[in-house]
Enzyme design. Structure first.
Site, short mmCIF file in Angstrom:
data_model
loop_
_atom_site.label_atom_id
_atom_site.label_comp_id
_atom_site.label_asym_id
_atom_site.label_seq_id
_atom_site.Cartn_x
_atom_site.Cartn_y
_atom_site.Cartn_z
N CYS A 76 83.58 40.08 49.92
CA CYS A 76 84.40 40.58 48.81
C CYS A 76 83.61 40.67 47.52
O CYS A 76 83.59 41.71 46.86
CB CYS A 76 85.62 39.68 48.61
SG CYS A 76 86.62 40.14 47.18
N CYS A 81 85.28 44.17 47.97
CA CYS A 81 86.32 44.46 46.97
C CYS A 81 85.78 44.68 45.56
O CYS A 81 86.16 45.66 44.91
CB CYS A 81 87.33 43.31 46.91
SG CYS A 81 87.77 42.60 48.51
N LYS A 84 83.23 47.70 45.15
CA LYS A 84 84.01 48.88 45.54
C LYS A 84 84.97 49.31 44.44
O LYS A 84 85.04 50.48 44.06
CB LYS A 84 84.77 48.57 46.85
CG LYS A 84 85.72 49.65 47.35
CD LYS A 84 87.13 49.54 46.80
CE LYS A 84 87.82 48.23 47.07
NZ LYS A 84 88.22 48.03 48.44
N TYR A 218 89.82 52.34 56.00
CA TYR A 218 89.97 52.30 54.55
C TYR A 218 88.61 52.16 53.88
O TYR A 218 88.38 52.70 52.80
CB TYR A 218 90.93 51.19 54.11
CG TYR A 218 90.43 49.77 54.25
CD1 TYR A 218 89.76 49.15 53.21
CD2 TYR A 218 90.63 49.05 55.43
CE1 TYR A 218 89.30 47.85 53.33
CE2 TYR A 218 90.16 47.75 55.55
CZ TYR A 218 89.50 47.16 54.51
OH TYR A 218 89.03 45.87 54.62
N GLU A 222 87.46 54.86 51.13
CA GLU A 222 87.18 54.37 49.78
C GLU A 222 85.76 54.75 49.35
O GLU A 222 85.54 55.22 48.23
CB GLU A 222 87.37 52.85 49.73
CG GLU A 222 88.82 52.42 49.79
CD GLU A 222 89.01 50.93 49.84
OE1 GLU A 222 90.10 50.46 49.48
OE2 GLU A 222 88.07 50.21 50.23
N HIS A 487 110.50 52.73 31.55
CA HIS A 487 110.30 54.16 31.35
C HIS A 487 109.27 54.42 30.25
O HIS A 487 109.28 53.72 29.23
CB HIS A 487 111.64 54.80 30.95
CG HIS A 487 111.60 56.28 30.87
ND1 HIS A 487 111.48 57.08 31.98
CD2 HIS A 487 111.67 57.13 29.80
CE1 HIS A 487 111.49 58.35 31.61
NE2 HIS A 487 111.60 58.40 30.28
N GLU A 492 108.90 53.03 38.08
CA GLU A 492 110.36 53.16 37.94
C GLU A 492 110.94 54.09 39.00
O GLU A 492 112.13 54.00 39.33
CB GLU A 492 110.73 53.64 36.54
CG GLU A 492 110.45 55.11 36.27
CD GLU A 492 111.01 55.59 34.94
OE1 GLU A 492 112.17 55.27 34.63
OE2 GLU A 492 110.26 56.26 34.21
#
Length: 512
Positions: A76, A81, A84, A218, A222, A487, A492
């Site tokens: 990681c 992670c 990346k 993935y 990525e 908002h 939302e």
């Protein structure tokens, strides 16, 4: 002086007595030995030390076929992670520069990306994290050993240094958290000699140039996404489907966006060989799985992203009797992370059936430390763990895919609410939002418990992280409707969702 000498002799005598007594009474060097200094192993070791355990961590990184190596912190921090996400951010900034013109910013006609500048900055940050981990271990009184660990018995670990020096360590409990490494398709000529993996890409000093990414996991998408985003000619070779194991409708939206973004896809294709030409470029030969026809093209780099293999082979687990899944090579574990051998535990990517996610390993490691210290009996809950794929259009999800929900509950047993929406940020920039989509999968009867939530759009990880807690609390569709949105945000739109797939109505959001 004489008194000091007597004191020294007395200490030596006590030390000999201590060692003699330890061996005689069955005591160990440590309460806990952790093999693997990735995010999970470090979390487990530090937590155990905080609970009063005497702990040591063994960590050793075998260089890649290209010679890439890194320090403490695991995948990681070093090759996963963290770098990346930073390179993904670099790509997003490139898109933001294009959007900026529509927002009134006067930009030069041509903008260039400099790989070396980005790579150096990313690598410097990673090194700071490596150092931070060393400091944390020291502060928490965890012994760090740069040794390659293997099991001799359920209480004994052999550590081997880079120079070949052997150290024998004993512990009441041993935890294996060695994670995995990218696979090379060794059956393909030239794959190892001329290819790289995600263990190399983040540490390249020069841009990889025109790149072929083989695989559609993935990791593959990525990497292809940020390479495209910084202006490199990038192609993804896909054997069958993209993002296997994820919701396939959402996967299709991700790859559709990537194609519009500039990433090329070669579907139903498999590589046959990689040859290095006299010019230094790589000639890749592949075949179309439908027609059988062979094709060739040249690339500067070939990145293999065809899966990961658990780091179990060098641990001596077969001699110890630790049971593995023969196909995957992963360790079979119980709900408490126990293996088939008493006092030996495993968690994280190396364990069969566990999500290959850093936060999952960290949480599981901390809980295991509490159980081994006798402070808790709580088990890790592996249900409804959220995740995000950091592709150019991010995809976040938590809970079941639509396919898995149908398999468990039947097509008539689920209700799928969905919506296509346009992020406000996309409007002025005149960006295409046709792949920005939300899907909420619920039980059809009763309180309509939410089974899965899927989101493609900006900041998908931030959106899904908040909603993931609601699934842990048993959220229902009515809970969603009772929630007031913020908002104007993309998130939302999740709480406003009301059109079902079953209705056949147009799910496109109109108005603000």
């Amino acid at each position: 002086m004489a008194a000091l000498c007597r004191g020294r002799h007395r200490w030596k005598g006590l030390k000999r007595l201590q060692v003699f007594t330890r061996n005689f009474t069955g005591r160990y060097d440590y309460d806990l030995l952790v093999i693997g200094g990735g995010s999970g192993g470090l979390a487990c070791s530090k937590e155990a030390a905080q609970l009063g355990q005497k702990v040591a961590v063994l960590d050793y990184v075998e260089p890649t076929a290209k010679g890439t190596k890194w320090a403490l912190g695991g995948t990681c921090v070093n090759v996963g992670c963290i770098p990346k996400k930073l390179m993904h951010q670099a790509a997003l900034l490139g898109t933001a520069i294009k959007d900026a013109k529509k927002y009134g910013w006067q930009m030069p006609e041509t903008v260039h990306h400099d790989w070396a500048t980005m790579a150096e900055a990313v690598q410097n940050h990673v090194r700071s994290l490596n150092w931070g981990h060393r400091v944390q271990l020291q502060d928490k009184k965890v012994k760090y050993l740069n040794l390659k660990g293997s099991m001799l018995d359920e209480h004994t670990v052999r550590g081997l240094s880079k120079a070949g020096k052997e150290t024998i360590l004993t512990a009441k409990n041993v935890v294996i958290a060695t994670g995995g490494r990218p696979k090379y398709p060794t059956q393909i000529p030239g794959a190892v000699e001329h290819g790289i993996t995600s263990d190399d890409i983040f540490w390249l000093k020069r841009a990889p140039g025109k790149t072929l990414v083989v695989g559609a996991s993935y990791v593959a998408l990525e990497c292809a996404g940020f390479l495209t985003g910084i202006g490199l000619d990038t192609t993804v070779m896909v054997r069958s489907v993209a993002l296997r194991g994820f919701d396939q409708q959402m996967a299709g939206l991700v790859t559709d966006y990537m194609e519009a973004y500039g990433t090329r896809f070669m579907w139903r294709s498999v590589p046959k060989r990689v040859d290095k030409l006299s010019s230094g470029t790589l000639q890749v030969t592949w075949s179309d799985t439908e027609t059988g026809r062979e094709h060739e093209d040249t690339y500067d780099s070939v990145l293999w992203a065809v899966g990961r293999a658990p780091e179990t082979k060098a641990l001596g687990l077969d001699k110890l009797g630790v049971q593995l899944n023969k196909q995957s090579g992963k360790i079979l574990v119980g709900p408490d992370e126990s293996t088939s051998v008493p006092n030996v535990y495993a968690f994280g990517d190396i364990s069969e059936g566990r999500p290959e996610l850093t936060p999952t390993a960290i949480k599981a490691g901390k809980l295991l430390a509490h159980r081994l210290a006798g402070h808790s009996a709580d088990l890790m809950n592996y249900d409804s763990v959220a995740t995000t794929v950091f592709t150019p259009l991010e995809y976040g999800c938590v809970g079941l895919s639509e396919e898995e929900a149908e398999r468990r509950h039947g097509k008539d047993g689920i209700e799928v609410f969905h919506a296509f929406y346009k992020p406000l940020e996309f409007t002025v920039a005149e960006r295409d939002a046709s792949q920005c989509y939300i899907k909420v999968i619920c039980e059809r009867g009763g309180h309509q418990k939410i089974l899965g939530l899927h989101f493609t759009g900006p900041n998908a990880g931030e959106v899904i992280q908040g909603f993931s807690m609601s699934l842990q609390c048993g959220a229902t569709y009515s809970h969603l409707l009772q929630t007031v949105g913020i908002h104007p945000t993309c998130a939302e739109e999740v709480v406003k969702i009301h059109i079902t797939k079953r209705s056949g109505l147009d799910p496109t959001v109109t108005g603000c």
